[in-house]
Design a protein around this motif. Sequence first.
Motif, mmCIF file in Angstrom:
data_model
loop_
_atom_site.group_PDB
_atom_site.id
_atom_site.type_symbol
_atom_site.label_atom_id
_atom_site.label_comp_id
_atom_site.label_asym_id
_atom_site.label_seq_id
_atom_site.Cartn_x
_atom_site.Cartn_y
_atom_site.Cartn_z
ATOM 1 N N UNK A 83 -7.996 100.415 77.496
ATOM 2 C CA UNK A 83 -6.975 99.829 76.638
ATOM 3 C C UNK A 83 -6.546 100.816 75.564
ATOM 4 N N UNK A 84 -5.367 100.629 74.987
ATOM 5 C CA UNK A 84 -4.942 101.474 73.864
ATOM 6 C C UNK A 84 -5.746 101.133 72.615
ATOM 7 N N UNK A 85 -5.527 101.887 71.562
ATOM 8 C CA UNK A 85 -6.200 101.594 70.291
ATOM 9 C C UNK A 85 -5.460 100.515 69.509
ATOM 10 N N UNK A 86 -4.160 100.432 69.715
ATOM 11 C CA UNK A 86 -3.320 99.461 69.006
ATOM 12 C C UNK A 86 -2.168 99.089 69.928
ATOM 13 N N UNK A 87 -1.689 97.874 69.809
ATOM 14 C CA UNK A 87 -0.564 97.460 70.652
ATOM 15 C C UNK A 87 0.258 96.405 69.921
ATOM 16 N N UNK A 88 1.525 96.303 70.297
ATOM 17 C CA UNK A 88 2.344 95.204 69.797
ATOM 18 C C UNK A 88 2.001 93.957 70.603
ATOM 19 N N UNK A 89 2.171 92.800 69.973
ATOM 20 C CA UNK A 89 1.840 91.537 70.626
ATOM 21 C C UNK A 89 2.729 90.456 70.058
ATOM 22 N N UNK A 90 3.072 89.468 70.873
ATOM 23 C CA UNK A 90 3.786 88.305 70.356
ATOM 24 C C UNK A 90 2.773 87.298 69.805
ATOM 25 N N UNK A 91 3.045 86.782 68.642
ATOM 26 C CA UNK A 91 2.147 85.784 68.050
ATOM 27 C C UNK A 91 1.944 84.597 68.992
ATOM 28 N N UNK A 92 3.001 84.231 69.718
ATOM 29 C CA UNK A 92 2.919 83.073 70.604
ATOM 30 C C UNK A 92 1.933 83.269 71.747
ATOM 31 N N UNK A 93 1.590 84.531 72.067
ATOM 32 C CA UNK A 93 0.665 84.819 73.167
ATOM 33 C C UNK A 93 -0.790 84.926 72.703
#
Length: 422
Positions: A83-93
């Motif tokens: 996995x990456x160290x950081x990622x964007x994510x949707x709050x809804x997920x």
Amino acid sequence: MTDLLRTTLGAAAIAGLAATSLSAQETVVWWDFLGGGDGVRMKQLIEDFNAAHQSEIAVDATTLEWGVPFYTKVQTSVAVGEAPDIMTYHASRIPLAVDQNLLSEITPEDWATMGLGQGDYAEATWDAVSVDGKQYAVPLDTHPIVLYYNKDLLAAAGRLNDDGTPMGMDSREGFTQTLQALKDSGVTFPLGSVTADGTFMFRTIYSLVGQQDGELMTDGEFLAGDNAEKLTNALGVLAEWTEAGLQSTYTDYPATVALFTSGEAAMMINGVWEVPTMVDLEKDGKLFSWGAVELPVIFDHASTYADSHAFAIPNGNDMSPEKRAAVLEVMGWISQNSLFWATAGHIPAYGPVTQSDEYAKMEPNATYSSLTSNMIFDPKTPLAGVAGPIYDVMSTYFVPTLNGEMDPAEAVEEIKAELNDL
């Protein structure tokens, strides 16, 4: 000591310092799903971060395909330890991600290290990234839907207020009168909506349910009590506008934007992410006078559906304290420097940015940012969220209902049965 020895030792010392400096730099592997104008702006923010942290932290960023492909890749990468160290994510997920054990908790110590805290965020935004009292992401923004409008067409129809906003925004009757006045004045489509895509229309429909204090899910049950009636009410008013010729029918996303920007639709419900489109067209002299405001109050009070782009840390990485500190610095720095992100139309989640004098001068952002006190997020269930099964079920029935081919009450009955079967 000879001069040659001094020179050699000096060179060795310099080389040693350089090696120490290089070894101290942390490379942060970053994944996002941001395309278009979002992607351009985030790349600029990353460049700015790297420039401000030279020889300390370097963000190595990759943009992946939005939606199901992104989240599937995240799940696989965590499982295999890549996995990456950081990622964007949707709050809804996030509820689904927590259920799948994909995310590392953002601890109180992490928040203190970043210099951020609950008081910096709207209550709904903070709650959206929490599960069972623990935080799993750092919100970057809220990206709600808003009402875009053509000031010239509204003025010609006699429905523009002195402050340049549409008339009739405080009631169903008033807004319907505005739509009818636009139609009577010769406008082809008073309102442009993405009626060919039920997944997108969920945003509008859920907003109208929220205006009635309705809930999609209550104690694990979908559309319990009178919530089915409230969903029927929401679908009903949209279906009425379709029947009266006040709203575009079977219109996909690109066509909806085209109807508005061409002047065929006087108003449009769409995401704040279309603000750059309008700004660029206006700058090139290719657009009318326009604005964007919070959705009209059709039922009891203001309420608008929103989601958040957020930063998350995947589970499964054997992350050193130095690496985690670097990741926290990335999330904290971009959050505190997110004014530029607002040029994408989004409302920065970090309160001091939206409360700044600079943000107050950004229009139409500053006008519609008031909706953060009225916004609602997806119900907290692994079944919700971007590209989730709830969307799939509801969109099947939304499209025929919004386009006048299915009775709203019948559609809700089918939706309730299928959702509870999930």
